[in-house]
Design an enzyme around this catalytic site. Structure first.
Site, PDB file in Angstrom:
ATOM      1  CD  GLN A 104      -7.541  12.567  -4.383  1.00  0.00           C
ATOM      2  OE1 GLN A 104      -7.158  13.810  -5.127  1.00  0.00           O
ATOM      3  NE2 GLN A 104      -8.304  11.793  -5.045  1.00  0.00           N
ATOM      4  CB  CYS A 131      -0.992  -0.129   1.285  1.00  0.00           C
ATOM      5  SG  CYS A 131      -1.638   1.514   1.359  1.00  0.00           S
ATOM      6  CB  SER A 144      -6.697   4.813  -6.528  1.00  0.00           C
ATOM      7  OG  SER A 144      -6.247   5.468  -5.566  1.00  0.00           O
ATOM      8  CB  CYS A 161       0.794   1.018   4.653  1.00  0.00           C
ATOM      9  SG  CYS A 161      -0.940   0.206   4.845  1.00  0.00           S
ATOM     10  CG  HIS A 185      -4.138   3.453   3.955  1.00  0.00           C
ATOM     11  ND1 HIS A 185      -3.369   2.550   4.521  1.00  0.00           N
ATOM     12  CD2 HIS A 185      -4.496   4.356   5.123  1.00  0.00           C
ATOM     13  CE1 HIS A 185      -2.882   3.130   5.762  1.00  0.00           C
ATOM     14  NE2 HIS A 185      -3.508   4.235   5.847  1.00  0.00           N
ATOM     15  CG  HIS A 235      -6.961   7.919   0.773  1.00  0.00           C
ATOM     16  ND1 HIS A 235      -7.242   6.422   0.645  1.00  0.00           N
ATOM     17  CD2 HIS A 235      -7.173   8.716  -0.350  1.00  0.00           C
ATOM     18  CE1 HIS A 235      -7.758   6.391  -0.683  1.00  0.00           C
ATOM     19  NE2 HIS A 235      -7.318   7.711  -1.164  1.00  0.00           N
ATOM     20  CG  HIS A 269      -4.355  -1.260   4.205  1.00  0.00           C
ATOM     21  ND1 HIS A 269      -3.754  -0.334   3.457  1.00  0.00           N
ATOM     22  CD2 HIS A 269      -4.818  -2.294   3.627  1.00  0.00           C
ATOM     23  CE1 HIS A 269      -4.252  -1.074   2.119  1.00  0.00           C
ATOM     24  NE2 HIS A 269      -5.034  -1.960   2.253  1.00  0.00           N
ATOM     25  CG  ASN A 321     -13.248   9.808  -4.947  1.00  0.00           C
ATOM     26  OD1 ASN A 321     -14.570  10.550  -4.919  1.00  0.00           O
ATOM     27  ND2 ASN A 321     -12.226  10.407  -5.615  1.00  0.00           N
TER      28      ASN A 321
HETATM   29  P1  H2U Z   1      -8.251   8.190  -4.593  1.00  0.00           P
HETATM   30  O1  H2U Z   1      -8.171   7.014  -3.795  1.00  0.00           O
HETATM   31  O2  H2U Z   1      -9.283   9.271  -4.439  1.00  0.00           O
HETATM   32  O3  H2U Z   1      -7.899   8.036  -6.147  1.00  0.00           O
HETATM   33  O4  H2U Z   1      -6.782   9.146  -3.877  1.00  0.00           O
HETATM   34  C1  H2U Z   1      -5.576   8.709  -4.071  1.00  0.00           C
HETATM   35  C2  H2U Z   1      -4.481   9.926  -4.617  1.00  0.00           C
HETATM   36  O5  H2U Z   1      -3.296   9.567  -4.228  1.00  0.00           O
HETATM   37  C3  H2U Z   1      -4.624  10.137  -5.961  1.00  0.00           C
HETATM   38  O6  H2U Z   1      -5.088  11.341  -6.339  1.00  0.00           O
HETATM   39  C4  H2U Z   1      -2.290   9.681  -5.192  1.00  0.00           C
HETATM   40  C5  H2U Z   1      -3.101   9.606  -6.487  1.00  0.00           C
HETATM   41  O7  H2U Z   1      -2.603  10.866  -7.319  1.00  0.00           O
HETATM   42  N1  H2U Z   1      -1.187   9.051  -5.119  1.00  0.00           N
HETATM   43  C6  H2U Z   1      -0.080   9.654  -4.503  1.00  0.00           C
HETATM   44  O8  H2U Z   1      -0.018  10.875  -4.369  1.00  0.00           O
HETATM   45  N2  H2U Z   1       1.102   8.810  -4.636  1.00  0.00           N
HETATM   46  C7  H2U Z   1       1.181   7.483  -4.845  1.00  0.00           C
HETATM   47  O9  H2U Z   1       2.179   6.830  -4.573  1.00  0.00           O
HETATM   48  C8  H2U Z   1      -0.107   6.652  -5.112  1.00  0.00           C
HETATM   49  C9  H2U Z   1      -1.313   7.654  -5.283  1.00  0.00           C
HETATM   50 ZN    ZN Z   2      -2.245   1.034   3.767  1.00  0.00          ZN
END
Ligand code: H2U
Ligand code: ZN
Length: 350
Positions: free
Chosen positions: A173, A55, A166, A58, A169, A171, A118, A158
């Site tokens: 934005q 992840c 995506s 994490c 975990h 989180h 996580h 989201n």
């Molecule tokens: P979402 O799960 O809402 O997609 O948000 C995850 C965000 O994390 C996404 O905008 C960022 C992606 O650009 N990200 C990073 O900044 N670093 C990473 O190593 C992977 C994902």
């Molecule tokens: Zn994690």
């Protein structure tokens, strides 16, 4: 005050007005009886590990572009490695006949991890942990909002693959940028007009009407009310509204921040309990733009937009008619509120 008690609201197709967005929604009560032979969502309820070595959120792990996360114990904020906007973008504007118009958009994107674990979600965290998330949101709103080129700070989450998340975990934005986005500009105009015309803010007056009606309120605590808005579009859409006039997160007292965390916890537990899954949604905080104006018309609020309709496997799509005409829903806001109100606040997996 006149309450709406017309029976056609629960039986006949009708449209409802959203005074905040200044849009209508078409409501077709009881249409969920129609057969569904469309897409069924996959319900994956695999148990997640507390720590996932793969992840990128994490503690201690390396992210996609090589940065290593610290061994954080509460919340953890970092600049998005794949930001949609950059603070370095220079001013630029193109205009051809007023028809081909474009402007550069400077901005900043951050990711906020809610918790080192996580396998948690807002529904599975303790209120104290969510209070730390709220404190982090306040700090970020103040810090980003104070930057001279930032006029709006959007905090959003989201949740679930269905909503494009995506990574499970916990989180959210933050996208902060140089101009006020259209939805927020529309809410600003609606609230400003309402305050000018009626001497009271739109959402404070709306809350008073809803508290008297009662039928769309899911629950409330000392400082916040959670309700299904009269004009809801998504099946189990809700809003969190402060009981007093607060323009943004930075005006909340300590007790209010804790109540806010509690409200977030209680609504997400109810959501999980609705279909006994980790309930997907997009959630966002709307508040005073940071353009330097006082914005007394603004009332802080949260929108929850969950896509699921009848079960964990049937989702609402905003397609076809919705893209071309206006949004439509198949259950009334009152019926949705009744379902949410009846749910336990003890998590089904406990
Ligand atoms: P979402 O799960 O809402 O997609 O948000 C995850 C965000 O994390 C996404 O905008 C960022 C992606 O650009 N990200 C990073 O900044 N670093 C990473 O190593 C992977 C994902
Ligand atoms: Zn994690």
């Amino acid at each position: 005050m006149r309450l709406i008690s017309e029976t056609w609201l629960s039986t006949q197709p009708h449209r409802r007005y959203n005074p905040l967005a200044r849009e209508w929604v078409l409501v077709s009560p009881h249409r969920t009886q129609r057969p569904w032979q469309g897409q069924l969502e996959a319900v994956s309820e695999e148990r997640l590990p507390a720590y996932d070595p793969d992840c990128y959120l994490c503690p201690g792990n390396v992210r996609a572009r090589g940065h290593r996360n610290p061994p954080y114990s509460g919340t953890f904020v970092f600049d998005n490695d794949f930001p949609t906007m950059s603070p370095q973008t220079p001013p630029g504007r193109a205009d051809r006949s007023g028809l081909l118009v474009a402007e550069t958009e400077p901005g900043l994107c951050r990711v906020v991890c809610f918790h080192p674990r996580h396998d948690l979600t807002l529904a599975r965290m303790e209120t104290e942990g969510i209070r730390q998330v709220v404190d982090t949101w306040v700090e970020q709103y103040v810090e980003l909002g104070s930057l001279p080129f930032i006029r709006h700070v959007q905090i959003f989450e989201n949740r679930g693959e269905m909503m494009g998340c995506s990574n499970p975990h916990p989180h959210c934005q933050i996208w902060a940028n140089g101009s006020i986005p259209d939805r927020v500009a529309a809410e600003t105009a609606a609230q400003a007009d309402h305050l000018a015309q009626r001497g009271v803010t739109l959402l404070q007056e709306y809350l008073a009407v809803e508290e008297e009606a009662g039928e769309r309120i899911v629950f409330s605590n000392d400082h916040f009310v959670v309700l299904v808005p009269f004009w809801a579009v998504w099946p189990f859409e809700t809003m969190i509204l402060p009981r007093r006039h607060v323009t943004a997160l930075d005006e909340l007292t300590g007790a209010e921040r804790t109540s806010f965390a509690e409200a977030l916890h209680r609504i997400t537990v109810r959501y999980d309990n609705l279909f006994q899954i980790s309930f997907p949604y997009s959630m966002g905080i709307h508040q005073r733009p940071t353009d330097g104006e006082p914005h007394p018309e603004w009332d802080l609020h949260v929108h929850f937009y969950p896509p699921l309709l009848r079960s964990a496997r049937i989702r609402k799509f905003l397609v076809g008619y919705e893209m071309l005409a206006w949004p439509q829903r198949d259950i009334t806001a009152e019926a949705a509120a009744e379902r949410l109100r009846a749910l336990s606040e003890r998590h089904w997996a406990d």
